[in-house]
Design a protein around this motif. Structure first.
Motif, short mmCIF file in Angstrom:
data_model
loop_
_atom_site.label_atom_id
_atom_site.label_comp_id
_atom_site.label_asym_id
_atom_site.label_seq_id
_atom_site.Cartn_x
_atom_site.Cartn_y
_atom_site.Cartn_z
N THR A 250 0.84 -1.19 0.00
CA THR A 250 0.00 0.00 0.00
C THR A 250 0.88 1.24 0.00
O THR A 250 2.04 1.21 0.43
N THR A 251 0.33 2.37 -0.50
CA THR A 251 1.07 3.62 -0.51
C THR A 251 0.16 4.76 -0.07
O THR A 251 -1.06 4.60 0.07
N ILE A 252 0.77 5.94 0.11
CA ILE A 252 0.07 7.10 0.65
C ILE A 252 0.12 8.25 -0.36
O ILE A 252 1.18 8.57 -0.90
N ALA A 253 -1.04 8.86 -0.59
CA ALA A 253 -1.10 10.08 -1.39
C ALA A 253 -1.16 11.31 -0.49
O ALA A 253 -0.54 12.34 -0.77
N ASP A 254 -1.95 11.20 0.60
CA ASP A 254 -2.11 12.32 1.52
C ASP A 254 -2.47 11.76 2.89
O ASP A 254 -3.59 11.31 3.11
N SER A 255 -1.52 11.79 3.80
CA SER A 255 -1.73 11.21 5.12
C SER A 255 -2.59 12.10 6.02
O SER A 255 -3.04 11.66 7.08
N GLY A 256 -2.80 13.36 5.59
CA GLY A 256 -3.52 14.29 6.44
C GLY A 256 -2.61 14.98 7.44
O GLY A 256 -3.04 15.85 8.20
N HIS A 257 -1.34 14.58 7.42
CA HIS A 257 -0.35 15.19 8.31
C HIS A 257 0.82 15.70 7.46
O HIS A 257 0.69 16.67 6.74
N LYS A 258 1.93 15.00 7.48
CA LYS A 258 3.13 15.50 6.81
C LYS A 258 3.35 14.92 5.41
O LYS A 258 4.09 15.50 4.61
N LEU A 259 2.75 13.78 5.12
CA LEU A 259 3.05 13.10 3.86
C LEU A 259 1.98 13.42 2.82
O LEU A 259 0.81 13.06 2.98
N LYS A 260 2.40 14.08 1.75
CA LYS A 260 1.47 14.42 0.68
C LYS A 260 2.24 14.47 -0.64
O LYS A 260 3.34 15.01 -0.70
N SER A 261 1.65 13.88 -1.68
CA SER A 261 2.34 13.81 -2.97
C SER A 261 1.39 14.19 -4.10
O SER A 261 0.20 13.86 -4.07
N ASP A 262 1.94 14.87 -5.12
CA ASP A 262 1.16 15.16 -6.32
C ASP A 262 1.54 14.23 -7.47
O ASP A 262 1.18 14.47 -8.62
N HIS A 263 2.26 13.15 -7.16
CA HIS A 263 2.58 12.13 -8.18
C HIS A 263 1.28 11.59 -8.76
O HIS A 263 0.32 11.32 -8.02
N PRO A 264 1.18 11.40 -10.08
CA PRO A 264 -0.09 10.97 -10.69
C PRO A 264 -0.59 9.60 -10.21
O PRO A 264 -1.78 9.32 -10.28
N ASP A 265 0.32 8.77 -9.72
CA ASP A 265 -0.09 7.44 -9.22
C ASP A 265 0.03 7.33 -7.71
O ASP A 265 0.00 6.22 -7.17
N ALA A 266 0.15 8.44 -7.02
CA ALA A 266 0.26 8.41 -5.56
C ALA A 266 -0.96 7.72 -4.96
O ALA A 266 -2.09 7.93 -5.39
N GLY A 267 -0.71 6.88 -3.98
CA GLY A 267 -1.78 6.17 -3.30
C GLY A 267 -2.18 4.85 -3.91
O GLY A 267 -2.95 4.10 -3.31
N ARG A 268 -1.64 4.54 -5.10
CA ARG A 268 -1.99 3.26 -5.71
C ARG A 268 -1.19 2.12 -5.07
O ARG A 268 -0.09 2.32 -4.56
N MET A 269 -1.76 0.94 -5.13
CA MET A 269 -1.11 -0.22 -4.56
C MET A 269 -0.18 -0.88 -5.57
O MET A 269 -0.43 -0.84 -6.78
N LEU A 270 0.88 -1.49 -5.08
CA LEU A 270 1.86 -2.17 -5.92
C LEU A 270 1.79 -3.67 -5.69
O LEU A 270 1.44 -4.14 -4.60
N ALA A 271 2.14 -4.43 -6.73
CA ALA A 271 2.31 -5.88 -6.63
C ALA A 271 3.70 -6.21 -7.17
O ALA A 271 3.99 -5.94 -8.34
N ILE A 272 4.55 -6.77 -6.32
CA ILE A 272 5.93 -7.06 -6.67
C ILE A 272 6.11 -8.57 -6.72
O ILE A 272 5.81 -9.28 -5.75
N THR A 273 6.60 -9.09 -7.84
CA THR A 273 6.86 -10.52 -8.00
C THR A 273 8.33 -10.73 -8.36
O THR A 273 9.05 -9.80 -8.67
N GLY A 274 8.75 -12.00 -8.31
CA GLY A 274 10.13 -12.34 -8.64
C GLY A 274 11.12 -12.03 -7.54
O GLY A 274 12.31 -11.83 -7.80
N LEU A 275 10.66 -12.04 -6.30
CA LEU A 275 11.53 -11.72 -5.17
C LEU A 275 12.24 -12.94 -4.59
O LEU A 275 13.06 -12.80 -3.69
N ASP A 276 11.88 -14.13 -5.07
CA ASP A 276 12.43 -15.36 -4.49
C ASP A 276 12.12 -15.43 -2.99
O ASP A 276 12.97 -15.72 -2.16
N ALA A 277 10.88 -15.12 -2.67
CA ALA A 277 10.42 -15.14 -1.28
C ALA A 277 8.94 -15.49 -1.27
O ALA A 277 8.20 -15.14 -2.20
N ARG A 278 8.54 -16.17 -0.22
CA ARG A 278 7.13 -16.51 -0.03
C ARG A 278 6.70 -16.11 1.37
O ARG A 278 7.46 -16.23 2.33
N GLY A 279 5.47 -15.67 1.46
CA GLY A 279 4.94 -15.26 2.75
C GLY A 279 4.29 -16.41 3.49
O GLY A 279 4.25 -17.56 3.03
#
Length: 291
Positions: A250-279
């Protein structure tokens, strides 16, 4: 390694991703909008609930979710109905509950965060058991984060984001009691620690929220790798997917406190594969009365 966006949803304050293998869904929260959401593995949104107060963190429960709302613990059923359980005396210094996880035995731990500008560390960590009782297990924090458990369940990881140090505590699987604090890893040189999870090898994966990276730390407390991500303010990772080999972040676009971004994809979730790790599949919180 491959990093892609997961779902079209852009959260203001995305947090607490949890993979639900029973449904093949990823759950998460947008704290600023009092919202809990779920999407299937393809990213299609399956649930979207908005509540009367903020949800700091969630875990899996027998018939839905267990949640730390602003000032109380509650169960959320499969239709989104809320059953409050207990209002712990978190104190007037706390804004709300924040990060949380279910331990390997099904108890739910969540920590609070305090109002900005306070000098004394007033945030605390609480443990909810199956009887609906809450007990305070740690004090002396300002912004509790990184709560997760070693694969064996005998170590609890926890950080104060403002302190910058990931702590480790012996954890009694039978009682949920904490042993003496150890300083496990100092993050000050690589970024402030936010949410965290572990893999089957006992490695800790932590969102370094201020430096746009995910850190992987060995069970011995050594930095193994640092992964740059394509959007600012990664907030919390969780392994999921059919083979538990996708790291959702998960990511943050605007925390309501100190963290705020105008990046066009701010707040979107990421999916990372190929890490050679399992949860590790998350445990389920089951109330003692099974209701």
């Amino acid at each position: 390694m491959d990093i892609r966006f997961f779902t079209e949803v852009a959260n203001d304050l995305g947090e607490s991703p949890v993979w639900d293998a029973r449904r093949g869904w990823l759950w998460w929260v947008d704290i600023r909008h009092n919202r809990v959401m779920a999407a299937d593995a393809s990213g299609r949104v399956q649930r979207e609930w908005t509540f009367a107060s903020a949800v700091g963190s969630i875990g899996l429960a027998q018939h839905g979710l267990v949640a730390a709302f602003t000032d109380h613990f509650a169960l959320i059923d499969a239709q989104g109905a809320v059953r409050p359980l207990v209002f712990p005396p978190i104190g007037s210094g706390a804004i709300r509950f924040n990060d949380g996880k279910v331990d390997r035995q099904g108890r739910f731990l969540s920590g609070t965060m305090q109002h900005g500008g306070q000098e004394q560390p007033l945030a605390t960590v609480w443990r909810l058991d199956g009887s609906g009782n809450a007990a305070q297990v740690e004090t002396g924090l300002k912004l509790s984060n990184s709560i997760c458990f070693s694969p064996c369940g005998r170590w609890l990881y926890l950080s104060d984001t403002l302190e910058g140090v990931i702590r480790r505590y012996p954890y009694d699987p039978e009682t949920g009691a904490l042993g003496a604090r150890e300083d496990f890893f100092d993050c000050t040189a690589i970024g402030a620690p936010d949410g965290a999870t572990v893999d089957t090898e006992g490695r800790l994966w932590v969102a370094l929220v201020t430096t746009q990276r995910i850190g992987c730390i060995s069970a011995q407390g050594r930095l193994l790798r640092s992964i740059d991500v394509p959007v600012p303010y990664p907030s919390c990772p969780a392994f999921g997917g059919q083979d538990m080999a996708t790291l959702y972040v998960t990511t943050i676009a605007d925390s309501g406190h100190k963290l705020k971004s105008d990046h066009p994809d701010a707040g979107r979730m990421l999916a990372i594969t190929g890490l050679d790790a399992r949860g590790i599949a998350e445990a389920i919180h089951v109330p003692d009365n099974h209701t």
